[in-house]
Design a protein around this motif. Structure first.
Motif, PDB file in Angstrom:
ATOM      1  N   VAL A 147      17.648  34.140  37.636  1.00  0.00           N
ATOM      2  CA  VAL A 147      18.023  35.171  36.669  1.00  0.00           C
ATOM      3  C   VAL A 147      18.849  34.808  35.684  1.00  0.00           C
ATOM      4  O   VAL A 147      20.128  34.337  36.218  1.00  0.00           O
ATOM      5  N   LYS A 148      18.347  34.722  34.479  1.00  0.00           N
ATOM      6  CA  LYS A 148      19.036  34.326  33.512  1.00  0.00           C
ATOM      7  C   LYS A 148      20.092  34.920  32.921  1.00  0.00           C
ATOM      8  O   LYS A 148      20.994  34.444  32.219  1.00  0.00           O
ATOM      9  N   ASP A 149      19.802  36.305  32.835  1.00  0.00           N
ATOM     10  CA  ASP A 149      20.676  37.283  32.529  1.00  0.00           C
ATOM     11  C   ASP A 149      21.772  37.627  33.700  1.00  0.00           C
ATOM     12  O   ASP A 149      21.594  38.767  34.185  1.00  0.00           O
ATOM     13  N   THR A 150      22.769  36.757  34.099  1.00  0.00           N
ATOM     14  CA  THR A 150      23.680  36.943  35.352  1.00  0.00           C
ATOM     15  C   THR A 150      24.539  38.001  34.910  1.00  0.00           C
ATOM     16  O   THR A 150      24.813  38.780  35.887  1.00  0.00           O
ATOM     17  N   ALA A 151      25.013  38.560  33.828  1.00  0.00           N
ATOM     18  CA  ALA A 151      25.913  39.341  33.373  1.00  0.00           C
ATOM     19  C   ALA A 151      25.349  40.761  33.726  1.00  0.00           C
ATOM     20  O   ALA A 151      26.256  41.453  33.781  1.00  0.00           O
ATOM     21  N   SER A 152      24.110  41.021  33.611  1.00  0.00           N
ATOM     22  CA  SER A 152      23.462  41.990  33.968  1.00  0.00           C
ATOM     23  C   SER A 152      23.483  42.553  35.347  1.00  0.00           C
ATOM     24  O   SER A 152      23.075  43.689  35.865  1.00  0.00           O
ATOM     25  N   THR A 159      24.444  43.646  39.128  1.00  0.00           N
ATOM     26  CA  THR A 159      25.448  44.633  39.265  1.00  0.00           C
ATOM     27  C   THR A 159      25.536  44.522  40.994  1.00  0.00           C
ATOM     28  O   THR A 159      26.483  45.297  41.823  1.00  0.00           O
ATOM     29  N   ARG A 160      24.684  44.136  41.485  1.00  0.00           N
ATOM     30  CA  ARG A 160      24.490  44.265  43.241  1.00  0.00           C
ATOM     31  C   ARG A 160      23.828  43.107  43.655  1.00  0.00           C
ATOM     32  O   ARG A 160      22.758  42.577  43.244  1.00  0.00           O
ATOM     33  N   ILE A 161      24.527  42.402  44.684  1.00  0.00           N
ATOM     34  CA  ILE A 161      23.789  41.293  45.287  1.00  0.00           C
ATOM     35  C   ILE A 161      23.736  41.619  46.859  1.00  0.00           C
ATOM     36  O   ILE A 161      24.806  41.774  47.503  1.00  0.00           O
ATOM     37  N   PHE A 162      22.748  41.728  47.587  1.00  0.00           N
ATOM     38  CA  PHE A 162      22.839  41.765  49.048  1.00  0.00           C
ATOM     39  C   PHE A 162      22.238  40.492  49.724  1.00  0.00           C
ATOM     40  O   PHE A 162      21.048  40.032  49.314  1.00  0.00           O
ATOM     41  N   ILE A 163      23.210  40.052  50.734  1.00  0.00           N
ATOM     42  CA  ILE A 163      22.703  38.876  51.249  1.00  0.00           C
ATOM     43  C   ILE A 163      22.698  39.248  52.955  1.00  0.00           C
ATOM     44  O   ILE A 163      23.724  39.707  53.503  1.00  0.00           O
ATOM     45  N   ALA A 164      21.736  38.619  53.586  1.00  0.00           N
ATOM     46  CA  ALA A 164      21.695  39.021  55.135  1.00  0.00           C
ATOM     47  C   ALA A 164      21.050  37.982  55.788  1.00  0.00           C
ATOM     48  O   ALA A 164      20.029  37.186  55.451  1.00  0.00           O
ATOM     49  N   GLY A 221      22.445  39.453  62.158  1.00  0.00           N
ATOM     50  CA  GLY A 221      23.101  40.758  61.890  1.00  0.00           C
ATOM     51  C   GLY A 221      24.185  40.651  60.878  1.00  0.00           C
ATOM     52  O   GLY A 221      25.016  41.730  60.539  1.00  0.00           O
ATOM     53  N   HIS A 222      24.427  39.562  60.313  1.00  0.00           N
ATOM     54  CA  HIS A 222      25.427  39.358  59.452  1.00  0.00           C
ATOM     55  C   HIS A 222      24.922  39.561  58.011  1.00  0.00           C
ATOM     56  O   HIS A 222      23.933  39.515  57.642  1.00  0.00           O
ATOM     57  N   GLN A 223      25.540  40.630  57.322  1.00  0.00           N
ATOM     58  CA  GLN A 223      25.269  40.903  55.961  1.00  0.00           C
ATOM     59  C   GLN A 223      26.463  41.181  55.036  1.00  0.00           C
ATOM     60  O   GLN A 223      27.464  41.668  55.644  1.00  0.00           O
ATOM     61  N   SER A 224      26.137  40.894  53.792  1.00  0.00           N
ATOM     62  CA  SER A 224      27.234  41.226  52.839  1.00  0.00           C
ATOM     63  C   SER A 224      26.506  41.837  51.662  1.00  0.00           C
ATOM     64  O   SER A 224      25.572  41.233  51.074  1.00  0.00           O
ATOM     65  N   THR A 225      27.372  42.990  51.076  1.00  0.00           N
ATOM     66  CA  THR A 225      26.755  43.552  49.798  1.00  0.00           C
ATOM     67  C   THR A 225      27.836  43.335  48.795  1.00  0.00           C
ATOM     68  O   THR A 225      28.843  43.845  48.877  1.00  0.00           O
ATOM     69  N   LEU A 226      27.565  42.491  47.714  1.00  0.00           N
ATOM     70  CA  LEU A 226      28.214  42.319  46.509  1.00  0.00           C
ATOM     71  C   LEU A 226      28.234  43.185  45.605  1.00  0.00           C
ATOM     72  O   LEU A 226      27.308  43.304  45.067  1.00  0.00           O
ATOM     73  N   ASP A 227      29.288  44.112  45.214  1.00  0.00           N
ATOM     74  CA  ASP A 227      29.083  44.918  44.070  1.00  0.00           C
ATOM     75  C   ASP A 227      29.913  44.653  43.025  1.00  0.00           C
ATOM     76  O   ASP A 227      31.041  44.433  43.303  1.00  0.00           O
ATOM     77  N   LYS A 228      29.643  45.098  41.705  1.00  0.00           N
ATOM     78  CA  LYS A 228      30.311  44.730  40.572  1.00  0.00           C
ATOM     79  C   LYS A 228      30.855  46.097  40.152  1.00  0.00           C
ATOM     80  O   LYS A 228      30.599  47.068  40.115  1.00  0.00           O
ATOM     81  N   LYS A 235      18.062  36.468  53.537  1.00  0.00           N
ATOM     82  CA  LYS A 235      17.418  37.152  52.574  1.00  0.00           C
ATOM     83  C   LYS A 235      18.186  37.489  51.588  1.00  0.00           C
ATOM     84  O   LYS A 235      19.438  37.977  51.682  1.00  0.00           O
ATOM     85  N   VAL A 236      17.751  37.518  50.171  1.00  0.00           N
ATOM     86  CA  VAL A 236      18.928  37.811  49.083  1.00  0.00           C
ATOM     87  C   VAL A 236      18.147  38.744  48.233  1.00  0.00           C
ATOM     88  O   VAL A 236      16.859  38.558  47.677  1.00  0.00           O
ATOM     89  N   MET A 237      18.661  39.624  47.813  1.00  0.00           N
ATOM     90  CA  MET A 237      18.230  40.891  46.854  1.00  0.00           C
ATOM     91  C   MET A 237      19.120  41.191  45.795  1.00  0.00           C
ATOM     92  O   MET A 237      20.255  41.211  46.042  1.00  0.00           O
ATOM     93  N   ILE A 238      18.657  40.946  44.595  1.00  0.00           N
ATOM     94  CA  ILE A 238      19.421  40.932  43.381  1.00  0.00           C
ATOM     95  C   ILE A 238      19.157  42.341  42.490  1.00  0.00           C
ATOM     96  O   ILE A 238      17.641  42.244  42.306  1.00  0.00           O
ATOM     97  N   TYR A 239      20.091  42.921  42.063  1.00  0.00           N
ATOM     98  CA  TYR A 239      20.091  44.248  41.490  1.00  0.00           C
ATOM     99  C   TYR A 239      20.512  44.264  40.112  1.00  0.00           C
ATOM    100  O   TYR A 239      21.558  43.830  39.874  1.00  0.00           O
ATOM    101  N   LYS A 240      19.925  44.992  39.146  1.00  0.00           N
ATOM    102  CA  LYS A 240      20.763  45.418  37.931  1.00  0.00           C
ATOM    103  C   LYS A 240      20.739  47.067  38.016  1.00  0.00           C
ATOM    104  O   LYS A 240      19.733  47.443  37.983  1.00  0.00           O
ATOM    105  N   VAL A 241      21.879  47.440  38.284  1.00  0.00           N
ATOM    106  CA  VAL A 241      21.876  48.892  38.540  1.00  0.00           C
ATOM    107  C   VAL A 241      21.009  49.321  39.727  1.00  0.00           C
ATOM    108  O   VAL A 241      21.128  48.508  40.804  1.00  0.00           O
ATOM    109  N   ASP A 242      20.005  50.214  39.579  1.00  0.00           N
ATOM    110  CA  ASP A 242      19.062  50.593  40.439  1.00  0.00           C
ATOM    111  C   ASP A 242      17.570  49.537  40.494  1.00  0.00           C
ATOM    112  O   ASP A 242      16.996  49.816  41.359  1.00  0.00           O
ATOM    113  N   GLU A 243      17.615  48.801  39.495  1.00  0.00           N
ATOM    114  CA  GLU A 243      16.469  48.045  39.557  1.00  0.00           C
ATOM    115  C   GLU A 243      16.324  46.681  40.128  1.00  0.00           C
ATOM    116  O   GLU A 243      17.615  45.926  40.092  1.00  0.00           O
ATOM    117  N   LEU A 244      15.540  46.518  41.037  1.00  0.00           N
ATOM    118  CA  LEU A 244      15.360  45.296  41.914  1.00  0.00           C
ATOM    119  C   LEU A 244      14.864  44.430  41.342  1.00  0.00           C
ATOM    120  O   LEU A 244      13.690  44.184  40.581  1.00  0.00           O
TER     121      LEU A 244
END
Length: 332
Positions: free
Chosen positions: A38-43, A45-50, A54-61, A113-122
């Protein structure tokens, strides 16, 4: 004639190999099976890693540009920068060899598993596996892609898996207080049974002033340079870590005990943070001589601390934390 045929055959083989490479690259790109970065990392807003355990972390900007993990704690800046570097620079080194493909796919099925979001856009969903045998590549796969890939960061000698942390505690910043001088309304430093050295720093229209808590002391200090230097220490007031040996009973006993000193920060948004600091007693048999040559069981390098922002007993270093434990005449 023979030489001409050899040259022609060699050129044909090179051209065919080039066509295969371009065609394969085009397929990979069209199917997005190698498009990890993802080249526009500034955009983001959320990263989900699991992981599958059963371990998981949701990182929110946050609106302020900071990152929080699972809505509870601030994220350690250096770890966030390392993750973003991987998200921005990751590229495909090569497809996984066919004879390893099935084994790698099985491993990736139980990977991170890694999920990267821009607001509500996956933006991206992919799986991060283990390292390659030479430790210079990482097995990864875009979700629903048929082909796993070996990835790398160009110029980086290592693998990427450690950058994708899944445990909440691994992301958590050691910072107890993080606010700028402009965000601070008051700081109260209260020593138990010693009001004469306790004080409160208050924000006024002209700057901050320092007053003693003891009503008998009428002095007011207003050296802005010294006060500002002191308040900047709250940009990142950190602990060394948690005392993992502390029991619930010990935690409760500290909650009810009298602290050595209590530091209370009230911010301009009315948020209040308090930290209670206690002398740390050394285990039996670990006594040492103090600066006066007397035997003591008080740890000369660390304190215990509890805070309304933490639910566990912390250990703080005197070298770091002691800088905000000044006495009233420090501001004279």
């Amino acid at each position: 004639m023979f030489r001409r045929r050899v040259i022609y055959l060699t050129a044909t083989l090179i051209l065919a190999a080039l066509c295969i490479f371009v065609f394969r690259s085009k397929i990979f790109k069209e199917n997005n099976i190698s498009d990890f970065a993802v080249k526009d990392t500034a955009s983001i807003t959320r990263i989900f890693i699991a992981d599958k355990n059963g371990h998981q972390s949701t990182l929110d900007k946050t609106p302020e540009g900071k990152w929080r993990v699972n809505g509870k704690f601030n994220v350690q800046l250096s770890k966030m920068q390392t993750l973003m570097d991987a998200i921005y620079r990751v590229s495909v080194k090569s497809p996984v060899p066919k004879n390893q493909r099935d084994d790698v796919i099985r491993v990736l099925a139980t990977s991170i598993k890694v999920m990267i979001y821009k607001v509500d856009e996956l933006l991206k969903v992919y799986y991060v596996g283990s390292e390659t045998p030479d430790y210079l590549g990482t097995y990864m796969c875009i979700e629903n892609a048929a082909e796993p890939m070996i990835t790398e960061i160009p110029g980086f000698n290592g693998f990427l898996t450690p950058r994708f942390l899944v445990r909440e505690e691994d992301w958590k910043s050691n910072s107890i207080v993080s606010c700028t001088p402009g965000e601070i309304s008051t700081v109260t430093v209260s020593y138990d049974n010693h009001p004469e050295v306790s004080y409160i720093i208050s924000k006024t229209e002209k700057g901050h002033i320092v007053q003693a808590i003891d009503p008998k002391i009428k002095d007011i200090y207003s050296s802005q340079q010294r006060i500002d230097e002191y308040l900047k220490l709250f940009n990142d007031l950190s602990m060394e870590g948690y005392d993992n040996r502390a029991t619930n009973a010990f935690n409760d006993s500290l909650q009810n005990a009298k602290p050595f000193v209590t530091i209370t920060i009230k911010q301009t948004n009315n948020k209040e943070i308090w930290v209670k600091v206690f002398l740390k007693i050394l285990p039996p048999g670990s006594e040492r001589l103090d600066e006066n040559g007397r035997t003591t069981d008080i740890d000369p390098n660390r304190y215990y601390a509890i805070s309304n922002t933490e639910d566990r007993v912390m250990v703080v270093q005197i070298a770091n934390f002691g800088r905000v434990m000044q006495r009233f005449d420090f501001f004279k």
